[in-house]
Design an enzyme around this catalytic site. Structure first.
Site, PDB file in Angstrom:
ATOM      1  N   TYR A 227     -14.406   2.600   9.239  1.00  0.00           N
ATOM      2  CA  TYR A 227     -12.958   2.756   9.255  1.00  0.00           C
ATOM      3  C   TYR A 227     -12.447   2.561  10.790  1.00  0.00           C
ATOM      4  CZ  TYR A 227      -8.321   5.254   9.326  1.00  0.00           C
ATOM      5  OH  TYR A 227      -6.913   5.691   9.430  1.00  0.00           O
TER       6      TYR A 227
ATOM      7  N   GLY B 233       0.415   5.739  -0.996  1.00  0.00           N
ATOM      8  CA  GLY B 233      -0.554   6.738  -0.516  1.00  0.00           C
ATOM      9  C   GLY B 233       0.268   7.695   0.317  1.00  0.00           C
TER      10      GLY B 233
ATOM     11  N   GLY C 185       0.943  -1.225  -0.058  1.00  0.00           N
ATOM     12  CA  GLY C 185       0.145   0.078   0.018  1.00  0.00           C
ATOM     13  C   GLY C 185       1.031   1.143  -0.080  1.00  0.00           C
TER      14      GLY C 185
ATOM     15  N   ARG D 175      -1.107   0.309  -7.409  1.00  0.00           N
ATOM     16  CA  ARG D 175      -0.688   1.280  -8.718  1.00  0.00           C
ATOM     17  C   ARG D 175       0.859   1.455  -8.441  1.00  0.00           C
ATOM     18  NH1 ARG D 175      -3.701   6.086  -6.701  1.00  0.00           N
ATOM     19  NH2 ARG D 175      -2.949   5.056  -4.931  1.00  0.00           N
TER      20      ARG D 175
HETATM   21  N1  SER Z   1      -6.489  10.585   8.697  1.00  0.00           N
HETATM   22  C1  SER Z   1      -7.395   9.546   9.007  1.00  0.00           C
HETATM   23  C2  SER Z   1      -8.615   9.970   8.675  1.00  0.00           C
HETATM   24  O1  SER Z   1      -9.167  11.133   8.521  1.00  0.00           O
HETATM   25  C3  SER Z   1      -7.522   9.239  10.289  1.00  0.00           C
HETATM   26  O2  SER Z   1      -6.591   8.138  10.720  1.00  0.00           O
HETATM   27  O3  SER Z   1      -9.509   8.973   8.172  1.00  0.00           O
END
Ligand code: SER
Length: 315
Positions: free
Chosen positions: A141, A10, A7, A35
């Site tokens: 998340y 990013g 990953g 990618r």
């Molecule tokens: N930067 C992340 C988010 O805003 C937080 O871990 O999703």
């Protein structure tokens, strides 16, 4: 030591690659991403490998061929994107983690998978958020991050996998832009102010969140992974923070340097709910005690550095 960053394309990966190369040698760091061309364009690496971390066979072959000792698993959909497609967020974030932990077990690798302030929720104490506290997040998340912490600790206690991690706050950087996070405003604002002189913020003006400048975030990843395991009481995951501010505070500090800058608000209800559920500022004393965490960058120095780095980009 041979290190694999999965990953790698990013916000964190593209800057972690050169940081690891500096610490462990250019040829000892391998970057993999769905990618790979993005990684090559944005980080100091000439070749990166195409890998979908959900494809365990290819993932395993890369670890074997390159005799990997340490994995940085950075695969994740961030908080706001995750709310648009929660099922996809679960399958990508948890699928990549389970594969990474299994391969770490099989090939005896140490492994770092970032957790986040997103692991906390409305019932968590928001001020001076303790290391060990209530964790009932209300985003997919966050659900993945808490599950990831538990799973990583389980792999340590059950199989002896050397898994370690930190709960990153919003990370501010001037390399690759973050994508789909709730804390992204604290990066976007610098680009917009330099480019257009104005910025419309989607987070309410008085919402506080923890933030960390990228150089400190990178130090955290290597310092923790190189720490003597005998000193670690916790593993997954340590609170770490460098600063805490609200949009209002950040923008007024930017205005002192760019007096013509104009700010307004168009609050996004999803980001509003997420940011309100996260800590205002975390207590990171366990990281300080157990492995010597000590961030160097506060808000004022970060702003000066961000403005000069982004001005140089000639947007
Ligand atoms: N930067 C992340 C988010 O805003 C937080 O871990 O999703």
């Amino acid at each position: 030591m041979n290190i694999l960053v999965v990953g790698a394309g990013g916000q964190i990966g593209t800057e972690l690659i050169p940081h690891l190369q500096k610490n462990y040698g250019y040829d000892n760091v391998i970057a993999a991403d769905v990618r790979p061309e993005v990684v090559e364009r944005l980080s100091n690496i000439s070749r990166s490998i195409a890998l979908d971390a959900l494809d365990v066979k290819s993932y395993s072959a890369i670890i074997k061929e390159n005799r990997i000792d340490r994995i940085y698993n950075l695969v994740a959909l961030l908080s706001a994107t995750g709310e648009k497609n929660p099922q996809l967020a679960w399958s990508v974030n948890m699928g990549a983690l389970l594969n990474s932990l299994e391969l770490a077990r099989e090939f005896k690798c140490s492994i770092f998978t970032p957790s986040s302030i997103g692991a906390f929720g409305n019932n968590t104490p928001h001020d001076n958020t303790p290391q060990d506290t209530v964790m009932r997040p209300n985003t997919m998340y966050g659900v993945c991050k808490v599950s990831g912490e538990l799973l990583s600790d389980y792999y340590h206690s059950r199989f002896g996998v050397d898994s370690r991690s930190v709960r990153f706050p919003g990370i501010i950087s001037n390399g690759c832009l973050p994508g789909g996070g709730t804390t992204d405003y604290a990066v976007e604002v610098f680009y917009e102010i330099i480019r257009k002189g104005t910025y419309t913020c989607q987070i309410p003006e008085n919402t506080y969140m923890d933030m960390l400048y990228m150089p400190d975030a990178l130090e955290a990843t290597t310092q923790l992974m190189d720490a003597d395991p005998a000193t670690l009481i916790h593993r997954n995951s340590f609170n770490v923070t460098g600063m805490s501010f609200s949009p209002k505070e950040l923008f007024s500090a930017i205005c002192k340097r760019v007096p013509s800058a104009k700010f307004d608000y168009n609050v996004d209800p999803v980001k509003d709910a997420i940011s309100a559920s996260w800590p205002n500022y975390m207590d990171d004393s366990c990281a300080r005690k157990e492995w010597g965490w000590k961030p160097k960058w506060g808000m004022e120095e970060m702003i000066d550095d961000m403005l000069s780095a982004i001005r140089l980009k000639q947007l």
